[in-house]
Design a protein around this motif. Structure first.
Motif, PDB file in Angstrom:
ATOM      1  N   LEU A  87      33.286  18.807  16.116  1.00 22.56           N
ATOM      2  CA  LEU A  87      33.226  19.337  17.480  1.00 22.56           C
ATOM      3  C   LEU A  87      32.939  20.833  17.489  1.00 22.56           C
ATOM      4  CD1 LEU A  87      36.140  17.352  19.133  1.00 22.56           C
ATOM      5  CD2 LEU A  87      33.712  17.161  19.695  1.00 22.56           C
ATOM      6  N   ALA A  88      33.443  21.547  16.492  1.00 25.14           N
ATOM      7  CA  ALA A  88      33.164  22.980  16.400  1.00 25.14           C
ATOM      8  C   ALA A  88      31.669  23.202  16.165  1.00 25.14           C
ATOM      9  CB  ALA A  88      33.989  23.614  15.291  1.00 25.14           C
ATOM     10  N   TYR A  89      31.063  22.396  15.285  1.00 26.79           N
ATOM     11  CA  TYR A  89      29.610  22.488  15.081  1.00 26.79           C
ATOM     12  C   TYR A  89      28.868  22.192  16.379  1.00 26.79           C
ATOM     13  CZ  TYR A  89      29.869  22.667   9.940  1.00 26.79           C
ATOM     14  OH  TYR A  89      30.108  23.037   8.648  1.00 26.79           O
ATOM     15  N   PHE A  90      29.256  21.100  17.035  1.00 24.90           N
ATOM     16  CA  PHE A  90      28.573  20.705  18.265  1.00 24.90           C
ATOM     17  C   PHE A  90      28.657  21.805  19.315  1.00 24.90           C
ATOM     18  CE2 PHE A  90      29.514  15.931  17.302  1.00 24.90           C
ATOM     19  CZ  PHE A  90      28.520  15.911  16.356  1.00 24.90           C
ATOM     20  N   ALA A  91      29.838  22.395  19.485  1.00 26.11           N
ATOM     21  CA  ALA A  91      30.011  23.454  20.483  1.00 26.11           C
ATOM     22  C   ALA A  91      29.133  24.659  20.146  1.00 26.11           C
ATOM     23  CB  ALA A  91      31.477  23.871  20.567  1.00 26.11           C
ATOM     24  N   LYS A  92      29.091  25.017  18.878  1.00 22.84           N
ATOM     25  CA  LYS A  92      28.269  26.160  18.469  1.00 22.84           C
ATOM     26  C   LYS A  92      26.791  25.878  18.730  1.00 22.84           C
ATOM     27  CE  LYS A  92      27.167  29.119  14.561  1.00 22.84           C
ATOM     28  NZ  LYS A  92      27.463  29.477  13.183  1.00 22.84           N
TER      29      LYS A  92
ATOM     30  N   LEU B  75       0.898  30.705  26.648  1.00 23.69           N
ATOM     31  CA  LEU B  75       2.119  30.330  25.935  1.00 23.69           C
ATOM     32  C   LEU B  75       2.871  29.181  26.623  1.00 23.69           C
ATOM     33  CD1 LEU B  75       3.509  33.861  25.008  1.00 23.69           C
ATOM     34  CD2 LEU B  75       2.411  32.215  23.476  1.00 23.69           C
ATOM     35  N   ALA B  76       2.493  28.875  27.863  1.00 23.64           N
ATOM     36  CA  ALA B  76       3.219  27.879  28.657  1.00 23.64           C
ATOM     37  C   ALA B  76       3.287  26.499  28.002  1.00 23.64           C
ATOM     38  CB  ALA B  76       2.633  27.786  30.053  1.00 23.64           C
ATOM     39  N   PRO B  77       2.190  25.954  27.455  1.00 26.48           N
ATOM     40  CA  PRO B  77       2.302  24.622  26.836  1.00 26.48           C
ATOM     41  C   PRO B  77       3.269  24.608  25.639  1.00 26.48           C
ATOM     42  CG  PRO B  77       0.001  25.170  27.213  1.00 26.48           C
ATOM     43  CD  PRO B  77       0.798  26.403  27.499  1.00 26.48           C
ATOM     44  N   GLU B  78       3.218  25.667  24.830  1.00 31.05           N
ATOM     45  CA  GLU B  78       4.126  25.761  23.691  1.00 31.05           C
ATOM     46  C   GLU B  78       5.584  25.857  24.173  1.00 31.05           C
ATOM     47  OE1 GLU B  78       4.934  28.679  19.828  1.00 31.05           O
ATOM     48  OE2 GLU B  78       3.234  29.097  21.146  1.00 31.05           O
ATOM     49  N   GLU B  79       5.783  26.621  25.240  1.00 33.01           N
ATOM     50  CA  GLU B  79       7.130  26.767  25.791  1.00 33.01           C
ATOM     51  C   GLU B  79       7.650  25.436  26.323  1.00 33.01           C
ATOM     52  OE1 GLU B  79       9.541  29.036  29.388  1.00 33.01           O
ATOM     53  OE2 GLU B  79       7.493  29.654  28.943  1.00 33.01           O
ATOM     54  N   MET B  80       6.814  24.714  27.042  1.00 29.43           N
ATOM     55  CA  MET B  80       7.230  23.426  27.606  1.00 29.43           C
ATOM     56  C   MET B  80       7.622  22.451  26.507  1.00 29.43           C
ATOM     57  SD  MET B  80       7.806  22.890  30.550  1.00 29.43           S
ATOM     58  CE  MET B  80       7.625  21.893  31.934  1.00 29.43           C
ATOM     59  N   LYS B  81       6.803  22.393  25.462  1.00 26.99           N
ATOM     60  CA  LYS B  81       7.076  21.488  24.344  1.00 26.99           C
ATOM     61  C   LYS B  81       8.395  21.871  23.664  1.00 26.99           C
ATOM     62  CE  LYS B  81       4.982  19.742  20.119  1.00 26.99           C
ATOM     63  NZ  LYS B  81       3.881  19.841  19.168  1.00 26.99           N
ATOM     64  N   LEU B  82       8.613  23.152  23.487  1.00 25.25           N
ATOM     65  CA  LEU B  82       9.826  23.633  22.840  1.00 25.25           C
ATOM     66  C   LEU B  82      11.053  23.392  23.716  1.00 25.25           C
ATOM     67  CD1 LEU B  82      11.041  24.968  20.388  1.00 25.25           C
ATOM     68  CD2 LEU B  82      10.448  27.178  21.363  1.00 25.25           C
ATOM     69  N   ARG B  83      10.909  23.618  25.010  1.00 25.70           N
ATOM     70  CA  ARG B  83      12.017  23.358  25.935  1.00 25.70           C
ATOM     71  C   ARG B  83      12.428  21.886  25.880  1.00 25.70           C
ATOM     72  NH1 ARG B  83      13.896  26.266  29.725  1.00 25.70           N
ATOM     73  NH2 ARG B  83      13.171  28.356  30.126  1.00 25.70           N
ATOM     74  N   GLU B  84      11.434  20.999  25.886  1.00 24.66           N
ATOM     75  CA  GLU B  84      11.725  19.562  25.830  1.00 24.66           C
ATOM     76  C   GLU B  84      12.445  19.208  24.534  1.00 24.66           C
ATOM     77  OE1 GLU B  84       7.981  17.579  26.412  1.00 24.66           O
ATOM     78  OE2 GLU B  84       7.919  18.100  28.541  1.00 24.66           O
ATOM     79  N   ALA B  85      12.013  19.793  23.422  1.00 20.06           N
ATOM     80  CA  ALA B  85      12.646  19.518  22.138  1.00 20.06           C
ATOM     81  C   ALA B  85      14.094  20.015  22.132  1.00 20.06           C
ATOM     82  CB  ALA B  85      11.852  20.167  21.003  1.00 20.06           C
ATOM     83  N   LEU B  86      14.309  21.220  22.661  1.00 17.35           N
ATOM     84  CA  LEU B  86      15.668  21.772  22.713  1.00 17.35           C
ATOM     85  C   LEU B  86      16.563  20.954  23.640  1.00 17.35           C
ATOM     86  CD1 LEU B  86      14.882  25.594  22.789  1.00 17.35           C
ATOM     87  CD2 LEU B  86      16.039  24.352  20.949  1.00 17.35           C
ATOM     88  N   GLU B  87      16.034  20.548  24.779  1.00 14.09           N
ATOM     89  CA  GLU B  87      16.817  19.739  25.712  1.00 14.09           C
ATOM     90  C   GLU B  87      17.148  18.383  25.111  1.00 14.09           C
ATOM     91  OE1 GLU B  87      14.480  19.826  29.292  1.00 14.09           O
ATOM     92  OE2 GLU B  87      15.098  21.882  29.759  1.00 14.09           O
ATOM     93  N   ASP B  88      16.203  17.807  24.357  1.00 18.49           N
ATOM     94  CA  ASP B  88      16.453  16.531  23.683  1.00 18.49           C
ATOM     95  C   ASP B  88      17.565  16.689  22.637  1.00 18.49           C
ATOM     96  OD1 ASP B  88      15.892  13.751  22.989  1.00 18.49           O
ATOM     97  OD2 ASP B  88      15.071  14.582  21.121  1.00 18.49           O
ATOM     98  N   LEU B  89      17.512  17.773  21.878  1.00 18.98           N
ATOM     99  CA  LEU B  89      18.566  18.026  20.897  1.00 18.98           C
ATOM    100  C   LEU B  89      19.913  18.224  21.586  1.00 18.98           C
ATOM    101  CD1 LEU B  89      16.692  20.349  18.397  1.00 18.98           C
ATOM    102  CD2 LEU B  89      17.651  18.086  17.899  1.00 18.98           C
ATOM    103  N   GLY B  90      19.911  18.933  22.703  1.00 14.76           N
ATOM    104  CA  GLY B  90      21.145  19.120  23.464  1.00 14.76           C
ATOM    105  C   GLY B  90      21.714  17.790  23.936  1.00 14.76           C
ATOM    106  N   THR B  91      20.849  16.897  24.362  1.00 18.84           N
ATOM    107  CA  THR B  91      21.272  15.566  24.800  1.00 18.84           C
ATOM    108  C   THR B  91      21.849  14.774  23.628  1.00 18.84           C
ATOM    109  OG1 THR B  91      19.607  15.569  26.545  1.00 18.84           O
ATOM    110  CG2 THR B  91      20.489  13.430  25.901  1.00 18.84           C
ATOM    111  N   GLN B  92      21.188  14.864  22.471  1.00 15.82           N
ATOM    112  CA  GLN B  92      21.695  14.173  21.279  1.00 15.82           C
ATOM    113  C   GLN B  92      23.087  14.680  20.899  1.00 15.82           C
ATOM    114  OE1 GLN B  92      19.115  13.914  17.786  1.00 15.82           O
ATOM    115  NE2 GLN B  92      17.355  14.189  19.127  1.00 15.82           N
ATOM    116  N   ILE B  93      23.251  15.987  20.930  1.00 19.40           N
ATOM    117  CA  ILE B  93      24.539  16.581  20.571  1.00 19.40           C
ATOM    118  C   ILE B  93      25.614  16.125  21.555  1.00 19.40           C
ATOM    119  CG2 ILE B  93      25.847  18.743  20.429  1.00 19.40           C
ATOM    120  CD1 ILE B  93      23.201  20.046  19.437  1.00 19.40           C
TER     121      ILE B  93
END
Length: 176
Positions: free
Chosen positions: A158-163, A114-132
């Motif tokens: 801002l309420a959407y972003f915080a959530k 599951l590690a490769p899938e997790e890494m890819k997903l973590r990167e996607a989530l972190e990228d979205l967090g950076t965009q927000i």
């Protein structure tokens, strides 16, 4: 309703300098402390609540709107926000599904697969967090001379972003 700006001795502004806010909070906290003459636990709690309200931009803007008695209205969701939401929603669902898979994986091999899938997903989530965070910072930069109508729209965004930032953090923690 208690005016948090007045309680901390700060001007009613959409943008506050974090250092100025913290300094005002420290000073009022000392004065309000129950061990200080004239202080009380109730006042200390009000000072802390005021600080928490003014510290979070979405809460500060909501409080400012309430003080100005701006009537609540539905804010249409912009195409930009909808596009971002359409990216976040599926990634959060994928994170929940993967966290469930990780919980049911009993062997080290199953977890390793599951590690490769997790890494890819973590990167996607972190990228979205950076965009927000980038959009949040950009939006905060526009508040200096904003009208109450613009503040109302910014508060909703801002309420959407915080959530979403909270949901992304929770998803990343669930994947650990």
């Amino acid at each position: 309703m208690r005016d948090c700006f007045e309680l901390l001795g700060l001007p009613r502004r959409a943008l506050l300098d974090e250092g100025e806010l913290q300094a005002a909070w420290h000073q009022k906290s000392r004065e309000a402390h129950p061990d200080h003459p004239g202080g009380s636990a109730t006042l200390a709690a009000e000072v802390n609540a005021a600080y928490e309200t003014l510290l979070a931009p979405e809460k500060r803007l909501k409080h400012l709107l309430e003080l100005h008695e701006v009537p609540w209205r539905t804010i249409p969701i912009s195409a930009e926000i909808m596009t971002l939401f359409s990216q976040i929603g599926p990634q959060l669902q994928n994170a929940a599904a993967l966290a469930k898979k990780k919980q049911t994986a009993t062997s080290a091999l199953a977890k390793a697969l599951l590690a490769p899938e997790e890494m890819k997903l973590r990167e996607a989530l972190e990228d979205l967090g950076t965009q927000i965070e980038s959009k949040r910072t950009e939006l905060l930069g526009t508040l200096d001379q904003a009208t109450l109508d613009q503040i109302q729209v910014a508060q909703a965004k801002l309420a959407y972003f915080a959530k979403w930032q909270g949901q992304i953090r929770e998803s990343l923690l669930a994947l650990m």
